[in-house]
Design a protein around this motif. Sequence first.
Motif, PDB file in Angstrom:
ATOM      1  N   UNK A 176      29.146  42.789  49.853  1.00 55.66           N
ATOM      2  CA  UNK A 176      28.998  44.220  49.585  1.00 55.66           C
ATOM      3  C   UNK A 176      30.288  44.965  49.896  1.00 55.66           C
ATOM      4  N   UNK A 177      30.929  44.624  51.013  1.00 53.53           N
ATOM      5  CA  UNK A 177      32.192  45.266  51.372  1.00 53.53           C
ATOM      6  C   UNK A 177      33.268  44.980  50.339  1.00 53.53           C
ATOM      7  N   UNK A 178      33.376  43.717  49.946  1.00 54.20           N
ATOM      8  CA  UNK A 178      34.413  43.325  48.986  1.00 54.20           C
ATOM      9  C   UNK A 178      34.223  44.043  47.652  1.00 54.20           C
ATOM     10  N   UNK A 179      33.006  44.065  47.138  1.00 48.41           N
ATOM     11  CA  UNK A 179      32.761  44.687  45.840  1.00 48.41           C
ATOM     12  C   UNK A 179      32.953  46.196  45.888  1.00 48.41           C
ATOM     13  N   UNK A 180      32.565  46.822  46.997  1.00 48.59           N
ATOM     14  CA  UNK A 180      32.742  48.273  47.127  1.00 48.59           C
ATOM     15  C   UNK A 180      34.218  48.659  47.097  1.00 48.59           C
ATOM     16  N   UNK A 181      35.071  47.766  47.597  1.00 50.89           N
ATOM     17  CA  UNK A 181      36.505  48.063  47.665  1.00 50.89           C
ATOM     18  C   UNK A 181      37.244  47.734  46.372  1.00 50.89           C
ATOM     19  N   UNK A 182      36.672  46.899  45.513  1.00 46.42           N
ATOM     20  CA  UNK A 182      37.438  46.390  44.372  1.00 46.42           C
ATOM     21  C   UNK A 182      36.864  46.736  42.998  1.00 46.42           C
ATOM     22  N   UNK A 183      35.607  47.140  42.911  1.00 47.03           N
ATOM     23  CA  UNK A 183      34.962  47.296  41.602  1.00 47.03           C
ATOM     24  C   UNK A 183      34.583  48.755  41.354  1.00 47.03           C
ATOM     25  N   UNK A 184      34.945  49.258  40.167  1.00 48.08           N
ATOM     26  CA  UNK A 184      34.517  50.576  39.709  1.00 48.08           C
ATOM     27  C   UNK A 184      34.076  50.466  38.261  1.00 48.08           C
ATOM     28  N   UNK A 185      33.243  51.389  37.768  1.00 45.54           N
ATOM     29  CA  UNK A 185      32.858  51.358  36.344  1.00 45.54           C
ATOM     30  C   UNK A 185      34.065  51.414  35.407  1.00 45.54           C
ATOM     31  N   UNK A 186      35.142  52.090  35.841  1.00 51.09           N
ATOM     32  CA  UNK A 186      36.333  52.195  34.994  1.00 51.09           C
ATOM     33  C   UNK A 186      37.001  50.825  34.832  1.00 51.09           C
ATOM     34  N   UNK A 187      37.106  50.074  35.938  1.00 48.18           N
ATOM     35  CA  UNK A 187      37.733  48.753  35.842  1.00 48.18           C
ATOM     36  C   UNK A 187      36.865  47.800  35.019  1.00 48.18           C
ATOM     37  N   UNK A 188      35.552  47.941  35.110  1.00 48.63           N
ATOM     38  CA  UNK A 188      34.654  47.108  34.306  1.00 48.63           C
ATOM     39  C   UNK A 188      34.847  47.403  32.828  1.00 48.63           C
ATOM     40  N   UNK A 189      34.944  48.688  32.475  1.00 49.37           N
ATOM     41  CA  UNK A 189      35.121  49.073  31.072  1.00 49.37           C
ATOM     42  C   UNK A 189      36.440  48.542  30.520  1.00 49.37           C
ATOM     43  N   UNK A 190      37.506  48.616  31.318  1.00 50.65           N
ATOM     44  CA  UNK A 190      38.798  48.113  30.871  1.00 50.65           C
ATOM     45  C   UNK A 190      38.772  46.600  30.696  1.00 50.65           C
ATOM     46  N   UNK A 191      38.101  45.905  31.609  1.00 51.21           N
ATOM     47  CA  UNK A 191      38.024  44.446  31.527  1.00 51.21           C
ATOM     48  C   UNK A 191      37.259  43.998  30.295  1.00 51.21           C
ATOM     49  N   UNK A 192      36.203  44.736  29.938  1.00 51.67           N
ATOM     50  CA  UNK A 192      35.386  44.386  28.786  1.00 51.67           C
ATOM     51  C   UNK A 192      36.199  44.386  27.495  1.00 51.67           C
ATOM     52  N   UNK A 193      37.228  45.217  27.437  1.00 46.22           N
ATOM     53  CA  UNK A 193      38.036  45.315  26.231  1.00 46.22           C
ATOM     54  C   UNK A 193      39.095  44.217  26.125  1.00 46.22           C
TER      55      UNK A 193
END
Length: 360
Positions: free
Chosen positions: A17-34
């Motif tokens: 939970x700590x790791x994901x809270x520090x590294x993941x945002x909806x914006x980074x997910x959207x960029x990765x999907x492309x």
Amino acid sequence: MDFRLTEERQMLQDSLRRFLAETVTPETIALTTETDTGIDPDLWAQLTEIGLPGAMFTEDQGGFGGHGFDLMVVFEELGRAGLPVPLVETVLAGALGAEAEGLIGGQIVAVAHGEPTARYDLNRVETRAERVAEGWRITGTKAVVHHAPAAEALILSARTSGAVDAEEGISLFLVQPDDVTLRDYPLQGGARAAEVTIDTILPESALIGEAGTAFDALQIAHARATAALCAEALGMMETIKTLTVDYLRQRRQFGQPIGKFQALQHRMADVLIEIEQARSAVINLCGNLEGPDRDLHVSAAKNLIGRTARLVVEEAIQMHGGIGMTMEYALGHFAKRLTMVDHRFGDTDYHLERFIRLAS
């Protein structure tokens, strides 16, 4: 019954939970999907380094988990972050005979089983594999193969036919990306999938296990993957709940937070109750993954998760108002991703009918 996590699972949950809270945002997910693969290779490498794939396997297989509640801990946290990673594929591939050591080390193996006309029926396979002098000639098309663009290999199912009666049935083959044609596209809620077309000859060594005997393994694999997906959906519901409660506290109307309006309090209370029922269903499923009534619990949980997910998404968007429909706000990503849960491994209608059939 004690539902508290063991010390090891609690440590895994807290660190993840700590790791994901520090590294993941909806914006980074959207960029990765492309991107071409739909995943962030650096993030996947970090998740592998902290041992996430190892939680999908037992100690005998080289991992440190492998049981239903291990799946629940990991996938609920992935759901809270809304992170699409090929870990469900790890669960599927591990149950279908892929080498555990490679999967624990971060190898991505996509599973190509569903077909355009299958409609969630695991036994409906029209892709054909015929014995030839060089091995097996395989022809067919697979639909919505998750994470296929990022896969280092694929496990592909086919209906085998040959001189030996025992070969009649579903078989599994380990296929390299160069052996298939991919038409990839982004998925709602992140990551990418592909339509997979194959028309090639594979060597005998590509066959996994015995020819014609893969159906039982497919049932086990999909039961485990469905449990993982239900836990992921539960995590997404928790995040949507938090977003909605925070919004009701902050948004002011007529000089006070809208969370003080009784009508909205009643609607939020209904959401909280439904999420707790969903949690109970996931706990029940994960506790019965290795029991004799496994499939009955799978369908009961997947049906309830699908119905609850729809309620949570609709209520959250309505209580947010217009901002809930925008992709700039985190709710938009979670709403799309949670909505798509119902369309993988069987929707609410399919599992309701299956539950009735199994219970009768």
